[in-house]
Write an enzyme that holds these catalytic residues in place. Sequence first.
Site, mmCIF file in Angstrom:
data_model
loop_
_atom_site.group_PDB
_atom_site.id
_atom_site.type_symbol
_atom_site.label_atom_id
_atom_site.label_comp_id
_atom_site.label_asym_id
_atom_site.label_seq_id
_atom_site.Cartn_x
_atom_site.Cartn_y
_atom_site.Cartn_z
ATOM 1 N N LYS A 1 0.840 -1.209 0.000
ATOM 2 C CA LYS A 1 0.000 0.000 0.000
ATOM 3 C C LYS A 1 0.876 1.260 0.000
ATOM 4 O O LYS A 1 2.084 1.183 0.260
ATOM 5 C CB LYS A 1 -0.909 -0.024 1.231
ATOM 6 C CG LYS A 1 -0.161 -0.006 2.560
ATOM 7 C CD LYS A 1 -1.087 -0.331 3.738
ATOM 8 C CE LYS A 1 -0.317 -0.309 5.054
ATOM 9 N NZ LYS A 1 -1.126 -0.841 6.172
ATOM 10 N N TYR B 1 16.708 29.270 9.579
ATOM 11 C CA TYR B 1 15.584 30.029 10.140
ATOM 12 C C TYR B 1 15.611 30.051 11.658
ATOM 13 O O TYR B 1 15.954 29.052 12.291
ATOM 14 C CB TYR B 1 14.261 29.405 9.694
ATOM 15 C CG TYR B 1 13.943 29.608 8.235
ATOM 16 C CD1 TYR B 1 13.826 30.889 7.690
ATOM 17 C CD2 TYR B 1 13.760 28.513 7.402
ATOM 18 C CE1 TYR B 1 13.526 31.059 6.344
ATOM 19 C CE2 TYR B 1 13.454 28.683 6.058
ATOM 20 C CZ TYR B 1 13.344 29.963 5.533
ATOM 21 O OH TYR B 1 13.042 30.129 4.214
HETATM 22 C C1 PLP Z 1 -0.326 -1.728 6.922
HETATM 23 C C2 PLP Z 1 -0.848 -3.033 7.389
HETATM 24 C C3 PLP Z 1 -0.004 -4.145 7.521
HETATM 25 C C4 PLP Z 1 1.510 -4.045 7.417
HETATM 26 O O1 PLP Z 1 2.014 -3.563 8.641
HETATM 27 P P1 PLP Z 1 3.574 -3.399 8.933
HETATM 28 O O2 PLP Z 1 3.621 -2.924 10.323
HETATM 29 O O3 PLP Z 1 4.075 -2.374 7.957
HETATM 30 O O4 PLP Z 1 4.231 -4.708 8.721
HETATM 31 C C5 PLP Z 1 -0.583 -5.372 7.797
HETATM 32 N N1 PLP Z 1 -1.920 -5.494 7.967
HETATM 33 C C6 PLP Z 1 -2.761 -4.437 7.889
HETATM 34 C C7 PLP Z 1 -4.221 -4.634 8.109
HETATM 35 C C8 PLP Z 1 -2.260 -3.175 7.610
HETATM 36 O O5 PLP Z 1 -3.090 -2.121 7.567
#
Ligand code: PLP
Length: 393
Positions: free
Chosen positions: A50, A271
């Site tokens: 994702k 800054y």
């Molecule tokens: C994003 C996500 C993962 C992966 O999690 P990590 O901590 O990056 O390994 C797995 N399951 C679900 C439902 C997620 O939303």
Amino acid sequence: MSAGAIRVVKETGDERIANARLTVDLSALRHNYVTLRKLAKNAETGAVVKADGYGLGMEMVAPALAKAGCKRFFVATTAEGTALRPLVGDADIFVLSGCDSTACAAVQGEASLIPVLQSPGAIRLWAGHWEKFSTKMPCAIMVDTGMNRLGLNRSEALSFSRQNARDHLVSPVLVMSHLACADEPASKMNRRQLESFQEIAAAFEGVDSSLANSAGILLGEEYHFDLTRPGIALYGGEAINGVANPMRPVGVLEARILQIRRGRTGETVSYGGATALKRETDIAVVGTGYADGYHRAASAGGVPLRSAIPQFGHGWIAGHKVPMLGRVTMDQTMFDITDLAPGSVKSGDWIELFGRNIPLDDVARAAGTIGYELLTSQRHRGLRRYIVTDDES
Ligand SMILES: *Cc1c(COP(=O)(O)O)cnc(C)c1O
């Protein structure tokens, strides 16, 4: 090709004019996938791609993971799923945000995506959509065991499992839940969620089950069930805060040195003038800032709201770790290179901001955040290149 040689397999942007360079090591990604598979050897290892492959480019990371043997992918949205479909052949693609409209069901059907259904209403919608075609398409069922994010609660899940066994409304191929505290192995929440999920998984007899994200894999075999869902560990990030990270870094962010200047004792940098120079200082001004995803909160010299964090970003150049000076600005950041051998650095050189020598999670901690957020903040403003470092085609 000899072992250890680096080969660029894809490049976007023009190296000659880029001020930021993100290198993605596909061999390290493959190594991490294989490592996670070994850690959960009685389960299948999926991959979460994702958010554009955690900011590293799904278009390249997903095929590399498929080549490493991954057959089940997870994305957040339907659009990510349709983009993923041509990249991974007939692998399973699960859409974590589910399916909440008939349009969504139609699009998912066309791309053979598998929605992760989160409520009795979503299950009815998916069943109703396919009923018209006198068919049943696979789906996954998310059960909430402690996150209070998405999912059927325990009693909804148990009653659905009985009803579905009787009336066969939909065809679930996976029942899953998500751990809230997997990155804190000592948390009692882990075992509570495990026991709750064991009961649910047993109720869905004959359906694959999945609980573990990256950190969940490290909690041990009980947490692995049939399928694991690692994300961050694939990309080299720390799954468990502060525990030695067995993964190889996958993303390396470097910035171009635009100018080297001499600052005088007592002058200030950037800054707010919050960093005052205590000596004559050679300052490397590099062409990357928060607009490139290098968080302002990692600034040296204190940034309002986070001055309590006694740590700030470092760079790595010519074999040395060099401290940041002053605040990260939109397009530039300054580093103190006074202690390097004279002439060892010149403008035009690259300095590493995170990757092989400066751990991603060190920069994230300095910014008061996690590696996930730093990676998914990366922008395509400079050069992005994909490399392989092992003997592979
Ligand atoms: C994003 C996500 C993962 C992966 O999690 P990590 O901590 O990056 O390994 C797995 N399951 C679900 C439902 C997620 O939303």
